[in-house]
Motif scaffolding. Structure first.
Motif, PDB file in Angstrom:
ATOM      1  N   GLY A 180       0.779  -1.231   0.000  1.00  0.00           N
ATOM      2  CA  GLY A 180       0.000   0.000   0.000  1.00  0.00           C
ATOM      3  C   GLY A 180       0.808   1.276   0.000  1.00  0.00           C
ATOM      4  N   GLN A 181       2.103   1.198   0.303  1.00  0.00           N
ATOM      5  CA  GLN A 181       2.913   2.410   0.340  1.00  0.00           C
ATOM      6  C   GLN A 181       3.635   2.598  -0.989  1.00  0.00           C
ATOM      7  OE1 GLN A 181       5.144   1.756   4.148  1.00  0.00           O
ATOM      8  NE2 GLN A 181       4.333   3.782   4.623  1.00  0.00           N
ATOM      9  N   MET A 182       3.688   3.828  -1.438  1.00  0.00           N
ATOM     10  CA  MET A 182       4.393   4.149  -2.678  1.00  0.00           C
ATOM     11  C   MET A 182       5.898   4.190  -2.421  1.00  0.00           C
ATOM     12  SD  MET A 182       4.345   4.961  -5.913  1.00  0.00           S
ATOM     13  CE  MET A 182       2.732   5.602  -6.375  1.00  0.00           C
ATOM     14  N   LEU A 183       6.644   3.483  -3.261  1.00  0.00           N
ATOM     15  CA  LEU A 183       8.094   3.488  -3.161  1.00  0.00           C
ATOM     16  C   LEU A 183       8.687   4.186  -4.374  1.00  0.00           C
ATOM     17  CD1 LEU A 183       8.782  -0.227  -2.113  1.00  0.00           C
ATOM     18  CD2 LEU A 183       8.639   1.758  -0.623  1.00  0.00           C
ATOM     19  N   ILE A 184       9.826   4.816  -4.193  1.00  0.00           N
ATOM     20  CA  ILE A 184      10.575   5.304  -5.351  1.00  0.00           C
ATOM     21  C   ILE A 184      11.052   4.076  -6.112  1.00  0.00           C
ATOM     22  CG2 ILE A 184      12.632   6.554  -6.087  1.00  0.00           C
ATOM     23  CD1 ILE A 184      12.367   8.280  -3.609  1.00  0.00           C
ATOM     24  N   PRO A 185      10.775   3.991  -7.436  1.00  0.00           N
ATOM     25  CA  PRO A 185      11.085   2.764  -8.187  1.00  0.00           C
ATOM     26  C   PRO A 185      12.507   2.269  -7.972  1.00  0.00           C
ATOM     27  CG  PRO A 185       9.837   4.271  -9.552  1.00  0.00           C
ATOM     28  CD  PRO A 185      10.165   5.022  -8.280  1.00  0.00           C
ATOM     29  N   TRP A 186      12.599   0.949  -7.754  1.00  0.00           N
ATOM     30  CA  TRP A 186      13.860   0.218  -7.589  1.00  0.00           C
ATOM     31  C   TRP A 186      14.609   0.620  -6.325  1.00  0.00           C
ATOM     32  CZ3 TRP A 186      11.984  -2.742 -10.887  1.00  0.00           C
ATOM     33  CH2 TRP A 186      11.459  -2.288 -12.100  1.00  0.00           C
ATOM     34  N   THR A 187      13.910   1.185  -5.350  1.00  0.00           N
ATOM     35  CA  THR A 187      14.514   1.494  -4.058  1.00  0.00           C
ATOM     36  C   THR A 187      13.568   1.009  -2.962  1.00  0.00           C
ATOM     37  OG1 THR A 187      13.486   3.653  -3.603  1.00  0.00           O
ATOM     38  CG2 THR A 187      15.380   3.626  -5.108  1.00  0.00           C
ATOM     39  N   LYS A 188      13.984   1.167  -1.724  1.00  0.00           N
ATOM     40  CA  LYS A 188      13.148   0.871  -0.572  1.00  0.00           C
ATOM     41  C   LYS A 188      12.687   2.153   0.120  1.00  0.00           C
ATOM     42  CE  LYS A 188      15.279  -3.643   0.318  1.00  0.00           C
ATOM     43  NZ  LYS A 188      15.974  -4.507   1.290  1.00  0.00           N
ATOM     44  N   TRP A 189      12.805   3.281  -0.577  1.00  0.00           N
ATOM     45  CA  TRP A 189      12.455   4.570   0.005  1.00  0.00           C
ATOM     46  C   TRP A 189      10.974   4.843  -0.201  1.00  0.00           C
ATOM     47  CZ3 TRP A 189      17.045   7.474  -2.754  1.00  0.00           C
ATOM     48  CH2 TRP A 189      18.241   7.014  -2.216  1.00  0.00           C
TER      49      TRP A 189
END
Length: 236
Positions: free
Chosen positions: A199-208
């Motif tokens: 459900g949380q949006m991540l910066i693509p290809w990261t865990k941020w």
């Protein structure tokens, strides 16, 4: 004589107990799996040990102009040496050499290409298990099938990520993804995990995580009218 009878009885019982296990489906669904990051084998001739799908593998980059990634079973078919430890990629080739007896194996076909002391006579069985692999989006992915069938579909390929610029605006629709029945059943039955886990949006290809931005999932199920044995699972 009593000992012999006891041994036979135990042996038969053990054999019978093993039969059901042989009918169980393989524990790993067929599909594409990430086994390492591409930068872990970024240099020509570099070798890496990998463990995935209950197997040990050797990942290496060729030393020729093709600069290709190859993935083989780690243990040499000759005497069981682990090619990831002490093995080396032969200069100017796509072959990896075993550290025990210097057998060389072609990364693409898995066949032994050189056997130093056999006068050119290489047995047909001198062949390593290979895995179809792709290098994409900073990942090394392999195709796995329990019966070693070739890939049923291509690895994930997103047009928006293939150009020089990445723009993510509006709504994107991707083609249907074929999946193993086990993945389908687990996700369809447990769609309640979508929001907590995805459900949380991540910066693509990261865990941020992107603060204050969330993804709302809506799951649905539909059976194919023409082919009732096919089911479609949607995550909007």
């Amino acid at each position: 004589m009593r000992l012999k009878q006891t041994y036979v009885r135990i042996k038969r019982q053990s054999s019978t107990n093993r039969r059901p296990a042989q009918t169980y489906p393989k524990q790993y669904p067929c599909g594409w799996y990430r086994i390492c990051d591409a930068d872990e084998v970024s240099q020509r001739g570099q070798i890496k040990h990998a463990f995935a799908l209950g197997r040990e593998m050797v990942v290496f980059r060729s030393d020729d102009d093709q600069n290709q990634i190859y993935v083989l079973d780690a243990f040499c078919v000759h005497m069981g040496a682990n090619l990831a430890f002490g093995g080396r990629v032969m200069p100017g080739t796509n072959c990896i050499q075993c550290p025990f007896h210097l057998w060389e194996f072609n990364g693409e076909t898995g066949r032994c290409s050189k056997l130093p002391y056999a006068d050119g006579k290489i047995p047909e069985k001198a062949k390593m298990q290979t895995y179809p692999c792709v290098e994409r989006y900073g990942m090394i992915m392999i195709w796995y099938h329990p019966l070693n069938e070739p890939p049923h579909y291509d690895a994930i390929d997103i047009d928006e990520l293939n150009g020089d610029r990445f723009e993510f605006r509006g709504v994107y629709h991707y083609p249907n993804i074929q999946m193993h029945l086990q993945e389908f059943a687990e996700n369809a039955a447990d769609f309640q995990h979508f929001q907590p886990l995805h459900g949380q949006m991540l910066i693509p290809w990261t865990k941020w995580h992107v603060p204050y931005v969330f993804i709302q999932h809506k799951a649905s199920l539909e059976f194919n009218q023409e082919k009732p044995y096919i089911a479609h699972f949607y995550d909007t």
